[in-house]
Design a protein around this motif. Structure first.
Motif, PDB file in Angstrom:
ATOM      1  N   VAL A  67       0.836  -1.201   0.000  1.00 45.24           N
ATOM      2  CA  VAL A  67       0.000   0.000   0.000  1.00 45.24           C
ATOM      3  C   VAL A  67       0.873   1.255   0.000  1.00 45.24           C
ATOM      4  N   ILE A  68       1.876   1.262   0.875  1.00 44.26           N
ATOM      5  CA  ILE A  68       2.773   2.418   0.970  1.00 44.26           C
ATOM      6  C   ILE A  68       3.449   2.688  -0.373  1.00 44.26           C
ATOM      7  N   ALA A 122      -1.142   9.223  -2.045  1.00 36.22           N
ATOM      8  CA  ALA A 122      -1.593  10.087  -0.956  1.00 36.22           C
ATOM      9  C   ALA A 122      -1.196   9.461   0.377  1.00 36.22           C
ATOM     10  N   PRO A 123      -1.099  10.260   1.445  1.00 33.11           N
ATOM     11  CA  PRO A 123      -0.813   9.692   2.773  1.00 33.11           C
ATOM     12  C   PRO A 123      -1.891   8.702   3.185  1.00 33.11           C
ATOM     13  N   VAL A 124      -1.508   7.709   3.983  1.00 29.58           N
ATOM     14  CA  VAL A 124      -2.455   6.721   4.478  1.00 29.58           C
ATOM     15  C   VAL A 124      -2.526   6.809   6.004  1.00 29.58           C
ATOM     16  N   ILE A 125      -3.534   6.173   6.565  1.00 25.76           N
ATOM     17  CA  ILE A 125      -3.707   6.156   8.019  1.00 25.76           C
ATOM     18  C   ILE A 125      -3.749   4.727   8.529  1.00 25.76           C
ATOM     19  N   ALA A 126      -3.434   4.576   9.805  1.00 31.01           N
ATOM     20  CA  ALA A 126      -3.747   3.359  10.561  1.00 31.01           C
ATOM     21  C   ALA A 126      -4.734   3.824  11.619  1.00 31.01           C
ATOM     22  N   ILE A 132       6.035   2.047  11.137  1.00 33.54           N
ATOM     23  CA  ILE A 132       5.658   3.397  11.569  1.00 33.54           C
ATOM     24  C   ILE A 132       6.514   4.449  10.861  1.00 33.54           C
ATOM     25  N   LYS A 133       7.801   4.168  10.706  1.00 30.62           N
ATOM     26  CA  LYS A 133       8.686   5.099   9.997  1.00 30.62           C
ATOM     27  C   LYS A 133       8.294   5.210   8.522  1.00 30.62           C
ATOM     28  N   ALA A 134       7.929   4.079   7.915  1.00 33.75           N
ATOM     29  CA  ALA A 134       7.500   4.107   6.518  1.00 33.75           C
ATOM     30  C   ALA A 134       6.196   4.885   6.373  1.00 33.75           C
ATOM     31  N   LEU A 135       5.300   4.706   7.332  1.00 33.38           N
ATOM     32  CA  LEU A 135       4.038   5.446   7.338  1.00 33.38           C
ATOM     33  C   LEU A 135       4.307   6.947   7.426  1.00 33.38           C
ATOM     34  N   ALA A 136       5.244   7.327   8.283  1.00 28.52           N
ATOM     35  CA  ALA A 136       5.588   8.741   8.443  1.00 28.52           C
ATOM     36  C   ALA A 136       6.207   9.305   7.166  1.00 28.52           C
ATOM     37  N   LYS A 137       7.068   8.528   6.537  1.00 29.40           N
ATOM     38  CA  LYS A 137       7.698   8.971   5.286  1.00 29.40           C
ATOM     39  C   LYS A 137       6.645   9.190   4.214  1.00 29.40           C
ATOM     40  N   ASN A 138       5.594   8.389   4.252  1.00 31.87           N
ATOM     41  CA  ASN A 138       4.460   8.538   3.343  1.00 31.87           C
ATOM     42  C   ASN A 138       3.623   9.773   3.688  1.00 31.87           C
ATOM     43  N   ILE A 168      10.267   8.146  17.286  1.00 28.56           N
ATOM     44  CA  ILE A 168      10.836   7.489  16.097  1.00 28.56           C
ATOM     45  C   ILE A 168      10.345   8.093  14.783  1.00 28.56           C
ATOM     46  N   ALA A 169       9.194   8.801  14.820  1.00 29.17           N
ATOM     47  CA  ALA A 169       8.610   9.295  13.567  1.00 29.17           C
ATOM     48  C   ALA A 169       8.302  10.780  13.575  1.00 29.17           C
ATOM     49  N   GLY A 170       8.190  11.381  14.764  1.00 27.17           N
ATOM     50  CA  GLY A 170       7.898  12.800  14.840  1.00 27.17           C
ATOM     51  C   GLY A 170       6.472  13.089  15.277  1.00 27.17           C
ATOM     52  N   ILE A 171       6.256  14.284  15.772  1.00 26.24           N
ATOM     53  CA  ILE A 171       4.972  14.682  16.339  1.00 26.24           C
ATOM     54  C   ILE A 171       3.863  14.744  15.302  1.00 26.24           C
TER      55      ILE A 171
END
Length: 424
Positions: free
Chosen positions: A252-253, A258-262, A283-289, A357-360
Motif C-alpha cells: 500500500v505504501i 496520498a498519505p495513508v492512516i492506521a 511506523i517510519k515508513a508510514l511517516a515517510k508517506n 521514532i517518527a515525529g509529532i
C-alpha cells in the motif's frame, strides 16, 4: 478493616488537607497497628500534596479538551446501536459513547466505524447491504438530533460543526468486503459518506491479507486490491492499513500517491507477536508517506501480557474441535484467569514512542471505543476521559501545539492531502 476502608474512601473523595488531621486523630485512637497507621498517614499526606499540585494542570487539560478539536479515528458505536437499539443521543448506561459523555470529554469528531464482520464476506451482496444499514443508522442519529449531531464529509465540515458546538459524525468502513469486487462500489460508498476504508478485518478478503489470518492468501494485496488503492486515491478516500498484513502494508505504501492512516493500531515494540500493531519500521515508513498512526486504547494493543492473552483467547475461539458453545465458554474462562489490563500511562507511552521514532506529525487517537469491551485501560474508560489523556500528555511535557496535533491536527492534515490528491 471495614472502618479503615471507609475512612480512606471518604478522605480520597474530599481530598482536603484539613482532613489529614482528623484521619490521624482517628487512627491514633483506634486499635489498629501502628505500622498501618503510619503508612496511611504518610500516603495520605503524599496524596494531598499530589492532588493540590496537579489540580491546576488537570483544569488546564479540561480547558484544552474543549478548546481543541478532538478527532477519534475509530469508534464502533454504529454496530452497537444496530444490535442493541440504544439511543446514544441520551445518557446510556452501557457502552463507551453517548452524547453527554462525548461533550464532557470534548470529543468533536468520532469516526463512526461501519464495521463489517468477516462472516459477511462472499455472501452475495450481504456485506454491502449490511454496510448500508449501518450508514443509515448513523444518518438517523444525526437527522433525529440536529441540535447535537451532524454528518461530516470533509475536514471543513468538522471545523464548521465545532464552531457551532455540534458533534460531527464522519464515517469510516472497517473491512472492504462491501466493495464486492466492483470498483464502482467505492464511488457508491464515497457518495454515501465513507471517508476511509480499512481494507480488511480479521480474515483475508478479496482485497488483501489480514494481519491475523495465517493463510496469507495473496501475499499482501490481491490484483484487485491494487486497483482499490489507486481508485481510493482517485476518489479522495483515505486508505486505512489497520488490520492488513505487513506485506499488504508495504505494498500500500508503495502504491499510494496520498498519505495513508492506521485508524486504530499501536506499537508492536511493546507487544511482540501481536500482529495487529505496527513495527517501528512500519511506523517510519508510514511517516515517510506522510501518514498517521492513531493509537488504539485496548489493553491487548498496549502491553505484552494482554496481547498474548488476547491471542490465546482468539485461538481458543478458533478451535474447530470444540462446539461453538464450548469454544466460547473456554475462551471466557481463559480470559477470566488472564484479564486484559492496562493503564492510561501505557497509551501515553505508545504516543511518545511514535513521536520519538517518527515525529509529532504522525500520531493521533483511534480508541476503538465500543469495540474492545472491558479491555479499556484504567483512566480511559469511555469518551468522557479525553481530558485525562491530555493531562497525562501535559505531565509528560507535551506543548499545547503538540497536543492539538495529536488530538486532531495530524489526521485533518492527512485528510486534506488525500482530498487534494483526488482526481489526479
Amino acid at each position: 478493616m471495614t472502618e479503615f476502608y471507609q475512612v480512606c474512601h471518604i478522605f480520597l473523595i474530599l481530598e482536603k488537607t484539613l482532613f489529614c488531621h482528623f484521619l490521624v486523630k482517628y487512627l491514633m485512637n483506634n486499635t489498629r497497628r501502628t505500622l498501618l497507621s503510619l503508612l496511611l498517614i504518610f500516603g495520605s499526606i503524599i496524596h494531598c500534596q499530589s492532588q493540590t499540585s496537579d489540580q491546576p494542570l488537570y483544569q488546564r487539560a479540561e480547558q484544552l479538551a474543549q478548546k481543541f478539536i478532538i478527532l477519534d479515528g475509530h469508534i464502533d458505536t454504529p454496530y452497537r446501536v444496530k444490535i442493541s437499539k440504544e439511543n446514544v443521543a441520551k445518557h446510556t448506561s452501557k457502552g463507551d459513547f453517548d452524547y453527554y459523555r462525548a461533550k464532557k470529554g470534548g470529543l468533536n469528531a468520532p469516526f463512526m466505524s461501519i464495521f463489517i464482520p468477516a462472516f459477511f464476506q462472499n455472501k452475495n451482496g450481504r456485506a454491502k447491504f449490511f454496510a448500508n444499514a449501518l450508514i443509515r443508522t448513523v444518518e438517523e442519529l444525526a437527522e433525529r438530533n440536529p441540535q447535537r449531531f451532524a454528518m461530516a464529509r470533509t475536514p471543513r465540515d468538522i471545523e464548521k460543526h465545532f464552531r457551532k458546538g455540534l458533534i460531527s459524525l464522519p464515517m469510516g468502513m472497517e473491512n472492504g468486503a462491501p466493495i464486492e469486487g466492483r470498483l464502482e462500489n467505492l464511488s457508491f460508498f464515497y457518495k454515501r459518506g465513507i471517508r476511509y476504508i480499512s481494507l480488511t478485518h480479521g480474515k483475508d478478503n478479496h482485497i488483501c491479507d489480514s494481519s491475523t489470518d495465517p493463510r496469507k492468501t495473496w501475499g499482501g494485496l490481491s490484483p484487485f486490491g491494487k486497483k482499490v488503492v489507486k481508485e481510493m486515491n482517485h476518489l479522495g478516500m483515505m486508505v486505512d492499513v489497520s488490520h492488513v498484513s505487513d506485506e499488504a502494508f508495504y505494498q500500500v505504501i508503495k502504491l499510494s500517491k496520498a498519505p495513508v492512516i492506521a485508524s486504530h493500531s499501536s506499537c508492536r515494540k511493546f507487544t511482540p507477536g501481536f500482529a495487529r500493531n505496527m513495527t517501528d519500521d512500519m511506523i517510519k515508513a508510514l511517516a515517510k508517506n506522510g501518514g498517521v498512526i492513531q493509537i488504539n486504547f485496548g489493553a491487548m494493543f498496549l502491553n505484552e501480557s494482554s496481547g498474548n492473552a488476547y491471542v490465546k483467547m482468539t485461538q481458543i475461539r478458533s478451535n474447530l474441535k470444540l462446539s461453538p458453545q464450548k469454544r466460547e465458554a473456554a475462551a471466557k474462562a481463559y480470559i477470566k484467569q488472564h484479564p486484559l489490563k492496562a493503564d492510561i500511562s501505557e497509551v501515553v507511552k505508545h504516543i511518545d514512542h511514535v513521536v520519538q521514532i517518527a515525529g509529532i506529525n504522525h500520531v493521533g487517537l483511534g480508541s476503538d471505543f465500543d469495540g474492545v469491551g472491558d479491555a479499556l485501560p484504567e483512566g480511559l474508560k469511555d469518551v468522557s476521559f479525553y481530558p485525562n489523556l491530555i493531562y497525562h500528555l501535559l505531565k509528560k511535557g507535551y506543548s499545547e501545539r503538540a497536543i492539538e496535533k495529536i488530538c486532531a491536527g495530524n489526521v485533518l492534515r492527512v485528510w486534506k492531502a488525500v482530498e487534494k490528491q483526488a482526481g489526479k
